[in-house]
Write a protein that holds these residues in place. Structure first.
Motif, PDB file in Angstrom:
ATOM      1  N   GLN A   1       9.176   6.730  -7.310  1.00  0.00           N
ATOM      2  CA  GLN A   1      10.465   6.763  -6.614  1.00  0.00           C
ATOM      3  C   GLN A   1      11.001   5.358  -6.340  1.00  0.00           C
ATOM      4  O   GLN A   1      12.187   5.187  -6.091  1.00  0.00           O
ATOM      5  CB  GLN A   1      10.343   7.561  -5.313  1.00  0.00           C
ATOM      6  N   ALA A   2      10.099   4.345  -6.396  1.00  0.00           N
ATOM      7  CA  ALA A   2      10.595   2.965  -6.283  1.00  0.00           C
ATOM      8  C   ALA A   2      11.538   2.677  -7.451  1.00  0.00           C
ATOM      9  O   ALA A   2      12.531   1.969  -7.299  1.00  0.00           O
ATOM     10  CB  ALA A   2       9.426   1.983  -6.286  1.00  0.00           C
ATOM     11  N   CYS A   3      11.215   3.254  -8.633  1.00  0.00           N
ATOM     12  CA  CYS A   3      12.059   3.036  -9.828  1.00  0.00           C
ATOM     13  C   CYS A   3      13.238   3.998  -9.867  1.00  0.00           C
ATOM     14  O   CYS A   3      14.345   3.622 -10.251  1.00  0.00           O
ATOM     15  CB  CYS A   3      11.234   3.227 -11.102  1.00  0.00           C
ATOM     16  N   THR A   4      12.996   5.252  -9.510  1.00  0.00           N
ATOM     17  CA  THR A   4      14.039   6.270  -9.708  1.00  0.00           C
ATOM     18  C   THR A   4      14.984   6.413  -8.513  1.00  0.00           C
ATOM     19  O   THR A   4      16.074   6.957  -8.654  1.00  0.00           O
ATOM     20  CB  THR A   4      13.397   7.651 -10.003  1.00  0.00           C
ATOM     21  N   VAL A   5      14.572   5.944  -7.339  1.00  0.00           N
ATOM     22  CA  VAL A   5      15.428   6.105  -6.152  1.00  0.00           C
ATOM     23  C   VAL A   5      15.862   4.751  -5.577  1.00  0.00           C
ATOM     24  O   VAL A   5      17.023   4.554  -5.244  1.00  0.00           O
ATOM     25  CB  VAL A   5      14.698   6.906  -5.049  1.00  0.00           C
ATOM     26  N   VAL A   6      14.908   3.816  -5.496  1.00  0.00           N
ATOM     27  CA  VAL A   6      15.189   2.571  -4.760  1.00  0.00           C
ATOM     28  C   VAL A   6      15.778   1.469  -5.634  1.00  0.00           C
ATOM     29  O   VAL A   6      16.742   0.813  -5.242  1.00  0.00           O
ATOM     30  CB  VAL A   6      13.889   2.045  -4.085  1.00  0.00           C
TER      31      VAL A   6
ATOM     32  N   PHE B   1       0.844  -1.197   0.000  1.00  0.00           N
ATOM     33  CA  PHE B   1       0.000   0.000   0.000  1.00  0.00           C
ATOM     34  C   PHE B   1       0.888   1.260   0.000  1.00  0.00           C
ATOM     35  O   PHE B   1       0.676   2.183  -0.790  1.00  0.00           O
ATOM     36  CB  PHE B   1      -0.924   0.008   1.227  1.00  0.00           C
ATOM     37  N   PHE B   2       1.894   1.252   0.870  1.00  0.00           N
ATOM     38  CA  PHE B   2       2.830   2.383   0.932  1.00  0.00           C
ATOM     39  C   PHE B   2       3.517   2.582  -0.422  1.00  0.00           C
ATOM     40  O   PHE B   2       3.634   3.698  -0.923  1.00  0.00           O
ATOM     41  CB  PHE B   2       3.869   2.103   2.033  1.00  0.00           C
ATOM     42  N   ASN B   3       3.913   1.473  -1.020  1.00  0.00           N
ATOM     43  CA  ASN B   3       4.625   1.541  -2.295  1.00  0.00           C
ATOM     44  C   ASN B   3       3.759   2.122  -3.407  1.00  0.00           C
ATOM     45  O   ASN B   3       4.165   3.037  -4.121  1.00  0.00           O
ATOM     46  CB  ASN B   3       5.116   0.125  -2.662  1.00  0.00           C
TER      47      ASN B   3
END
Ligand code: SF4
Ligand code: SF4
Length: 470
Positions: free
Chosen positions: A223-228, A214-216
């Motif tokens: 930002q999961a793709c661009t940061v993590v 849910f958070f994701n």
């Protein structure tokens, strides 16, 4: 760069900025991408249906009564394509992972980030599931942006609450899907059917993963793709100028100029409509060139094609292409780099295939007992004492039987070891091997042994037998 090499001079100051962060305030830029429509989006939608069907269907597929895939990290049980990988075969799992990694490197070098745009669960769930739910509840990008700024009216409370409920339910479903790959669909059924108290840890695990998903999908998003994501970070070294990426044809598009009615156009084909930027879920402008933030979602291809159609210019100003093809009209599919990766991948695949095909269901180690000598028996035979460990590498119970193949002899266990082995278990003990003296010509003789179960030979191995000098 060579003097005759085509090139494009552009302002690359955009590389100093991260689209997701406001340069002035340092706060996050929240993106409201315009709803994508077009040929590529439709293709991705069909692919998503297929992929989700496979993802949700695979846990139900069984081979010889066991799941096709299982990644039970807690109990250290792994099943890949129906092959059970127990503790004795972790190296095989490692080899599979290395082969997969080399495949990803090879695939990325040739086809760029196709994985990200088409198959990565993060993009698929974010763009094709959660984003669509959002469009359905809150409307297209402008309506979403307006709703975010609007005061908390009844309408906003209803829409946001509905979104939270559906996002949470979808996250719960994905958490269950994940658990079905961890513990298998049968155990998941039991968790659903039996009281929560009987599976409290796993139930809490589902709840925790529901919150993480849910958070994701509700907050982290692009930002999961661009940061993590570490794969995103690797693009700089994996891609080269021959890699196929979502690219803007700057030779055709530049210089950009707004369309003016009745004025003959002398500029490039880009009419500076910003449709490619408006649809981008990571907030970048693909006209600046290949960027780490681009997840190859194809939305900008569709957006630009739609515009080209409207203004009567050829489609494909943004398309799948390589930098070399755009710059010089030629692209090399096969390069030294791809050949090297392909050879490495082929070698690993052959090694992996050989290891799987020659793999036995049991693994036995048998050594002469430390400090022991040979025993001369009154009947003219010689005995040696050994210690053994017999591992059942399968996921089911077996009743193994150890036999001596050559030379002719007998095998007698010291004590009564329990040779009924549960899946992924081990038995150890001591055993006497007795051989007639007439069969022993030298001081040391190789003895061939085998392990059988249900009349089938599972494994062969050798040990050394010692006898007195003639
Ligand atoms: S630049 Fe285009 S392909 Fe890349 S993420 Fe943005 S919209 Fe998708
Ligand atoms: S959508 Fe096409 S025409 Fe419009 S700004 Fe982007 S590249 Fe230029």
């Amino acid at each position: 760069m060579k003097a005759d090499e085509p090139h494009f001079d552009y302002d690359d100051s955009f590389r100093d900025n991260f689209a997701a962060v406001d340069n002035t305030t340092g706060k996050r830029n929240w993106f409201y991408p315009q709803k994508p429509t077009g040929k590529w989006h439709n293709r991705r939608a069909w692919f998503t249906i297929l992929q989700l069907g496979v993802m949700f269907g695979l846990p139900f597929v069984k081979v010889n009564g066991q799941p096709l895939f299982l990644f039970n990290i807690l109990e250290r049980k792994f099943i890949v394509f129906g092959i059970f990988i127990g503790p004795q075969d972790y190296w095989l799992f490692g080899l599979m992972m290395i082969s997969f990694f080399v495949f990803i490197v090879l695939f990325t070098t040739v086809f760029g980030r196709i994985w990200c745009g088409w198959a990565c669960p993060q993009t698929v769930f974010m763009e094709m599931v959660f984003r669509k739910i959002e469009y359905w509840i809150e409307g297209d990008w402008k309506a979403q942006s307006a709703l975010a700024k609007a005061p908390w009216t009844n309408d906003k409370v209803i829409k946001r609450s509905l979104k939270v409920v559906i996002f949470m339910a979808s996250s719960f479903l994905i958490a269950n899907l994940l658990l079905s790959y961890f513990v298998g669909i049968d155990r998941l059924y039991r968790i659903i059917e039996e009281p929560i108290s009987a599976h409290l840890t796993l139930f809490l695990g589902i709840c925790a993963f529901t919150l993480v998903f849910f958070f994701n999908f509700a907050w982290l998003r692009d930002q999961a793709c661009t940061v993590v994501c570490p794969y995103g970070r690797l693009q700089g070294v994996l891609l080269d100028k021959n890699s196929i990426v979502v690219a803007y044809d700057y030779k055709r598009g530049e210089p950009r100029e707004k369309l003016r009615r009745g004025v003959e156009r002398t500029a490039g084909d880009c009419i500076s409509c910003f449709q490619c930027v408006n649809v981008c879920p990571t907030g970048i402008d693909i006209r600046n060139g290949t960027q780490m933030e681009c997840v190859n979602c194809t939305a900008c291809i569709d957006a630009c094609d739609n515009i080209m159609d409207k203004v009567g210019l050829p489609k494909g100003l943004i398309r799948y292409d390589s930098e070399n093809n755009i710059a010089a009209g030629k692209s090399k599919f096969i390069t030294t780099r791809t050949i090297a990766y392909a050879i490495l991948f082929a070698a690993l695949s052959i090694g992996l295939g050989y290891a799987i095909l020659t793999r036995s269901d049991t693994e036995t180690t048998l050594f002469r007992a430390p400090g022991s000598r040979y025993i001369e028996n009154p009947d003219g035979t010689i005995s040696n004492l050994y210690t053994f460990k017999l591992f059942n590498k399968t996921n089911h119970a077996i009743q193994p039987d150890m036999r001596i193949i050559s030379p002719k002899g007998t095998l007698k266990f010291a004590g009564i070891p329990n040779l009924s082995l549960e899946g992924a278990s081990m038995v150890e003990g001591s055993v006497f091997i007795t051989v007639p003296k007439s069969a022993l010509k030298k001081r040391t003789t190789k003895v061939q042994l085998a392990v059988y179960a249900d009349g089938k030979r599972l494994e062969e191995f050798k040990t050394t037998f010692i006898a007195p000098e003639e």
